[in-house]
Design a protein around this motif. Structure first.
Motif, mmCIF file in Angstrom:
data_model
loop_
_atom_site.group_PDB
_atom_site.id
_atom_site.type_symbol
_atom_site.label_atom_id
_atom_site.label_comp_id
_atom_site.label_asym_id
_atom_site.label_seq_id
_atom_site.Cartn_x
_atom_site.Cartn_y
_atom_site.Cartn_z
ATOM 1 N N LYS A 164 -8.535 3.998 4.823
ATOM 2 C CA LYS A 164 -9.972 3.898 4.502
ATOM 3 C C LYS A 164 -10.364 2.437 4.423
ATOM 4 N N ASP A 217 0.818 -1.206 0.000
ATOM 5 C CA ASP A 217 0.000 0.000 0.000
ATOM 6 C C ASP A 217 0.849 1.251 0.000
ATOM 7 N N GLY A 276 -6.389 4.942 -8.153
ATOM 8 C CA GLY A 276 -6.268 4.402 -6.808
ATOM 9 C C GLY A 276 -4.895 4.600 -6.196
ATOM 10 N N MET A 277 -4.000 5.312 -6.885
ATOM 11 C CA MET A 277 -2.651 5.554 -6.354
ATOM 12 C C MET A 277 -2.409 7.046 -6.250
ATOM 13 N N LYS A 278 -1.528 7.410 -5.353
ATOM 14 C CA LYS A 278 -1.179 8.822 -5.274
ATOM 15 C C LYS A 278 0.268 8.987 -4.834
ATOM 16 N N ASN A 309 -3.853 7.381 4.278
ATOM 17 C CA ASN A 309 -3.669 8.799 4.522
ATOM 18 C C ASN A 309 -2.482 8.961 5.466
ATOM 19 N N GLU A 335 1.135 8.312 -10.256
ATOM 20 C CA GLU A 335 0.049 9.290 -10.134
ATOM 21 C C GLU A 335 -1.064 9.028 -11.136
ATOM 22 N N SER A 346 -1.271 3.940 -1.910
ATOM 23 C CA SER A 346 -2.638 3.709 -2.340
ATOM 24 C C SER A 346 -3.520 4.826 -1.786
ATOM 25 N N ASP A 347 -4.597 5.122 -2.508
ATOM 26 C CA ASP A 347 -5.543 6.137 -2.032
ATOM 27 C C ASP A 347 -6.119 5.793 -0.669
ATOM 28 N N LYS A 348 -6.089 4.520 -0.334
ATOM 29 C CA LYS A 348 -6.654 4.077 0.948
ATOM 30 C C LYS A 348 -5.880 4.654 2.129
#
Lengths: 339, 523, 321
Positions: free
Chosen positions: B523, B242, B260-262, B506, B256, B502-504
């Motif tokens: 998340k 992740d 679903g990825m950042k 933070n 990017e 992963s966007d999940k």
């Protein structure tokens, strides 16, 4: 084995020769051109008869042998003519059928016994393997017994011990005996022996030749003995075929060929027999050497070297015709003149 | 047979589904491996940044890199050299043992023992005495301004646990036959170790008895070292992990653009610069008499020949900030008014060289590490091309990081790339004492034959002992300005951290690059 | 046979000594591990203390002699990086590498030999030409590229296989195996292919070349003249004779596979000896490096011995005297 002998006996008819070759022509297609390596060769061998085939290397002796056992190296192929084995035509058989003949009805012996045997397997294994190939229903024990019998027959002492040994544990002469045993494994009607003694010592040569002679007599096997050594021929052959540049130039009983040769080439060849059975370095009596495949001259191929050659020899090819006790392909004996 | 397989498959799917439902697992990958679970065994940033989740010091850095109380609830200076710490009560180690003053004293003795990598860090402390179970007094050998900064990186261990596993001392590499703490360790932190296979997998789980109120919602952290950068990125893109720190520059766009990825970006404390031999009389291999680098005009000429914006654009892909001083804005006592570069100006550069008497240039031996800093090799190659335009022929030698870190302090390089973040102290003093100060004794270890200014040396020494912030600021600014004007280093830029996830997830991305998972949510 | 073993065993010791001796000479150029252990903030005094404690201040010869002395009693020291005894570390990593190398070798043999035979028998067939072309690619493509390509296809795009690691492993004594779990076997697929591609191509070309050579031998002609089936001629006689040089090369290749495994293990984060030595080099972890090199020397001699013994088994001519 018993069945094999019976079948062989059945095939045997006095009037039919074991091997009958008619007008054999072998070609090598090379770059859209067909090189003729064997041209119009005809001969036959009867039961228990040894036909010596002589000539310089490149004359086509071995090629003829290969054609008989169906092992012509591609792209070489039989372009014309027929081969009959005990009356059965075999030159046009499919590959699988031909293979069934190999080793079974036609045995083969090659020049170098040192390289004819697979070094990684015992002689016993190579023998039983061959026996099983030709007699698939034979039991293991029977095959082994048969193999030992063969070893004994070709003069290997102590077959039981020798059975489990590897080729490198045998001398050259012994190895050639094993090769002969292998050639006999299928109980063949015909054995093609290609220079079987060339690689051996003189003293061993005589033993091997004696063995071959004995086999022909006792087993009634036809043997085609290919050699360039006239001494060998003189010793064992019943009849002799002389080849030059892909053609048969003379054929006849051994005495006549040796004593009263008709073809000028045979004459030269006979003069080269050394007092002891030593291999001639080259044909001392005939100047020049045999042309290479592909550069054979027109007419009689021998004419550039022939002391009697005339203009006719350069344009037309003489056929094999009776000449005295032999048959020779030379205009000297056909209408008396080469001029 | 097929039916059985189906049932089995369904069952395992169900297990997987329920497993995901009530556990937030953060799967994390980085190039390095946690060298040991012993927080006193190595002073190496990566290991300490992960162990910060398991062990705690008397104080800790918060999300904004400010010091806040941790195992000490409060403290006061009794005199210039005497401090009193009130320890937090009702804190339990992961094995259930209570945290007391004895553990602090034990950890001081252990980390401060000869041969320990932390001996230097704790060197200013003369002794620690126990007043009661939750109060200690500390006597310093001398006035020292950075005690609390250092304490954030000194982790407290459970005396009883350490004695029970025979790890009273940090492992001594020269004699011992093994480390009890390779695969175990007990701290007071928000996460505790649950599984450890060195170089394969390390799992931390949430510490339900943590003294602090958790802001995170992570139940489990699975750490996998993945040495190869491309594989690490692939593992992120394939959803097998992740979170990776330090996404390579060339993969940032790809991450990017993947749904679903950042990428989370933040400035890093680390500033990259060129250090120089300014002391030797001759510059070996330069082909000229004397040492051109000893002349400030030559140093400035090289500086102004470097197109730093070009490097930022084409090599760093905008993940850098050109700088004029080696202190990052995220560091206390940063002075923005000083952070102004000499402009990139080829003509000015040529003129300076001419004035200095090097109109025809000279040969410059240049040494760079391959793999220590972001794009280090490419930057050095680019600089070779840039300074060639003003007639300086650089001969670039690349080194492995370990070779570079050995040869640089030994003074084998005349012109070298270096980066400094000031970890773990997070203070200007660390940077200055290591890279500004004339090499003497403990100071200036990373400034061999380099910049030397008596006044600046004096300022640095005072900065180390001054408690009053206003006075410190004044001295730091003065030292930084002098060093800048004399071109003590040729500054390049501040690196950016580019963390791929992963966007999940933070995360917070602090400038010191530590992974403080107790601020992370999923998340 | 006994004397063969005896000479080999002495050469093991010699080779290991030479290899690790050479490695000690190389260490001087690598840098030293002090920074990695103490961190950048350590004082010069602390650095020097650690150097003395680790014996790094001694000359190469003294350092090497100390290593030999300790290694002789099975003590290879402690890894600077992992803080674990080197022997433990190696034993943990050994199974991963051996399983990878052996599956790759097996794969290479099982694919390479039949393909070699096929292309030798049908040198002009379309399939043979395709195989030959692909094998050229296999020989010339860098392993790193093959590995990354596989990861991009099967991990990132298709998500069938894991990009890293060994999957679940099962412990049998000190040996950890990935061969007994589904995830362990799946994890083996890509590293095995990557490692085997070159070997497959090489073995295929070797078998093909040897077979074509053997086909010209008299005993093959004679075997056909004896009437043996093609199967017996090709698979029993020609193949067995072709395999002699193949055995030698494959043996040497297993040795080089241990070396090639470094790249593959790095690409797939395969926790074996290759990854270990890579990490050790980056850290200047001398104890691990010298032990690894001694191990490699040992393996090479052992593999050579096994090759020789296999020769004895296959070729009766070697057995005499």
């Amino acid at each position: 084995m018993i069945n094999g002998n019976a079948a062989a006996a059945e095939r045997r008819e006095p009037s039919v020769p074991v091997l009958d070759v008619r007008d054999l022509r072998i070609e090598f297609p090379i770059r859209e051109k067909a090189l003729v390596a064997i041209d119009g060769v005809s001969f036959s061998i009867g039961h228990g008869e040894i036909l010596g085939v002589v000539g310089e290397s490149g004359a086509g002796k071995s090629l003829t042998g290969s054609a008989l056992i169906g092992l012509l190296q591609a792209p070489g192929h039989i372009a014309a003519g027929t081969i009959h084995l005990s009356g059965q035509r075999i030159d046009n058989l499919p590959e699988t059928e031909q293979r069934r003949l190999r080793g079974k009805r036609i045995g083969a012996i090659f020049q170098d016994p040192l390289t004819s045997l697979d070094p990684l397997f015992t002689v016993g294994r190579q023998l039983t393997e061959t026996i099983h190939t030709h007699f698939p229903s034979m039991s293991r024990a029977d095959a082994k017994g048969r193999a030992m019998q063969l070893l004994a027959e070709v003069g290997i002492a102590d077959p039981a011990t020798r059975f489990d040994q590897y080729p490198h544990q045998f001398s050259g002469g012994m190895r050639q005996r094993i090769v002969i045993a292998l050639a006999l494994a299928g109980e063949p009607e015909l054995i093609i022996a290609d220079e079987p003694t060339t690689a051996l010592d003189v003293s061993i040569q005589a033993q091997i030749l004696a063995l071959l002679k004995r086999l022909a007599r006792t087993r009634d096997t036809a043997i085609m003995l290919v050699t360039h050594d006239m001494g060998v021929i003189a010793e064992v052959a019943d009849r002799v075929a002389v080849m030059y540049a892909g053609r048969l130039v003379e054929i006849g009983p051994v005495e006549d060929i040796v004593r009263r040769p008709n073809h000028p080439y045979t004459v030269g060849l006979m003069a080269s027999i050394p007092p002891l059975h030593r291999q001639p370095e080259r044909l001392a009596q005939i100047s020049g050497s045999m042309p290479r495949l592909g550069s054979w001259p027109t007419g009689c191929s021998f004419h550039p070297r022939c002391p009697h050659a005339g203009p006719r020899c350069e344009v037309s090819t003489p056929l094999l015709m009776p000449a005295g006790a032999t048959a020779a392909a030379c205009f000297l004996h056909q209408g008396g003149t080469a001029l | 047979m097929k039916r059985y397989l189906k049932v089995l498959l369904l069952a395992s799917c169900a297990a997987l589904a329920t497993g995901v439902a009530h556990a937030n697992t953060l799967r994390f990958a980085e190039a390095q491996e946690i060298s040991s679970m012993d927080p006193h065994a190595a002073r190496e940033d990566f290991t300490l940044s992960l162990l910060a989740n398991v062990y705690e010091g008397l104080v800790r850095w918060n999300a904004d890199l400010k010091i806040e109380p941790a195992l000490a609830e409060s403290w006061e200076a009794l005199s210039d050299t005497k401090w009193k710490f009130n320890l937090r009560k009702n804190v339990k180690f992961h094995n259930g043992n209570p945290f007391t003053a004895d553990d602090v004293i034990f950890s001081f003795t252990r980390a401060g023992s000869p041969g320990s990598p932390f001996a230097g860090l704790l060197e200013p402390i003369k002794e620690i005495t126990k007043i009661d179970d939750h109060t200690i007094e500390m006597t310093l050998k001398r006035k020292y301004a950075l005690l609390l900064n250092d304490f954030a990186g000194w982790y407290i261990l459970d005396k009883e646990f350490q004695e029970s596993v025979g790890a009273e001392k940090p492992i001594d590499l020269s004699t011992t036959t093994g480390g009890a703490m390779t695969t175990q360790g007990v701290g007071t932190g928000p996460f505790k170790l649950s599984e450890r296979q060195p170089d394969i997998r390390t799992v931390f789980v949430k510490n339900p008895d943590w003294w602090d109120k958790p802001q995170h919602n992570i139940d489990e952290i699975v750490y996998t070292p993945i040495t190869n950068a491309a594989t690490r990125v692939a593992a992120l893109l394939s959803g097998e992990v992740d979170f990776i720190r330090n996404a390579p520059s060339q993969d940032i766009a790809r991450i990017e653009s993947t749904p679903g990825m950042k990428i989370m970006r933040a400035p890093h404390l680390r500033n990259i610069f060129f250090g120089m031999d300014q002391q030797s009389a001759e510059l070996e291999g330069s082909g000229v008499k004397g040492n051109p680098l000893a002349d400030v005009r030559v140093r400035k000429a090289i500086y102004q020949a470097i197109d730093i914006e070009g490097i930022k654009r084409s090599i760093m892909r905008d993940n850098s900030r050109p700088t004029a001083v080696p202190l990052a804005p995220e560091l206390p006592f940063y002075d923005a008014s000083l952070d102004e570069r000499f402009p990139f100006d080829i003509e000015a550069s040529k003129k300076l060289l001419e004035e200095a008497g090097y109109k025809d240039g000279f040969t410059l031996p240049m040494d760079c590490p391959a793999g220590s800093f972001i794009n280090d090799e490419r930057i050095c190659q680019a600089v070779v091309g840039m300074i060639a335009k003003v007639g300086i022929k650089a001969q670039l030698n690349m080194h492995t990081p370990v070779q570079f870190d050995t040869e640089l302090p030994a003074g084998k390089y005349a012109f070298y790339m270096l980066g400094w973040a000031g970890l773990p102290t997070i203070d200007a003093y660390n940077i200055m004492s290591a890279t500004f100060h004339t090499p003497t004794g403990d100071l200036g270890a990373w400034n061999p034959k380099g910049y030397s200014n008596k006044h600046v040396d004096e300022l640095i020494e005072k900065i180390g002992t001054e408690y009053e912030p206003a006075k410190r600021q004044e001295m730091i600014s003065e030292a930084v300005k002098t060093h800048r004007d004399e071109v003590g280093k040729i500054m390049l830029h501040q690196q950016f951290l580019t963390w791929g996830m992963s966007d999940k997830v933070n995360a917070i991305v602090p400038a010191d690059e530590y992974t403080r998972f107790w601020y992370y949510t999923m998340k | 046979m006994i004397s063969l073993l005896a000479t080999r065993l002495t050469s093991v010791v010699l080779v290991m000594l030479v290899v690790s001796g050479l490695s000690f000479c190389v260490f001087n150029f690598l840098g030293d591990p002090v920074n990695n252990i103490l961190g950048v903030n350590a004082t010069l005094e602390q650095r020097e203390e650690l150097r003395v404690a680790l014996g790094l201040d001694q000359t190469t010869i003294v350092q090497f002699w100390r290593f030999v002395e300790r290694a002789a009693v099975g003590d290879f020291g402690v890894s600077y990086r992992n803080r674990q005894p080197v022997i433990d570390l190696m034993l943990v990593r050994l199974p991963a590498t051996l399983e990878l190398v052996l599956t790759a070798t097996l794969t290479a043999l099982l694919i390479g030999i039949p393909m070699g035979i096929y292309t030798a028998l049908r040198p002009k067939g379309l399939l043979s030409r395709i195989v030959q072309l692909v094998s050229l690619l296999g020989i010339s493509m860098p392993q790193f590229l093959i590995g990354m390509l596989l990861i991009l296809i099967f991990s990132v795009e298709l998500r069938w296989l894991s990009a890293f690691g060994r999957g679940e492993t099962v412990r049998i004594g000190w040996w950890t195996t990935g061969l007994l779990t589904v995830s362990g076997l799946k994890a083996l697929i890509m590293p095995t292919i990557t490692l085997a591609v070159f070997q497959i191509s090489m073995i295929m070309r070797l078998v093909r070349g040897e077979m074509l050579e053997v086909f010209r031998a008299d005993f093959i002609k004679f075997a056909r003249a004896r009437g043996l089936s093609d199967r017996a001629v090709y698979l029993t006689h020609a193949l067995r004779n072709s395999l002699l040089p193949v055995i030698t090369v494959v043996g040497l290749q297993i040795g080089s596979l241990i070396a090639f495994a470094i790249v593959v293990e790095a690409v797939f984060q395969w926790p074996g000896m290759g990854l270990l030595i890579l990490q050790a080099i980056e850290f200047a972890d001398f104890p691990v490096m010298s032990a690894y090199l001694a191990f490699v020397g040992f393996s090479f001699v052992m593999i050579n011995l096994i090759v020789d013994l296999t020769y004895l088994l296959v070729d009766p001519r070697m057995r005499v005297k």
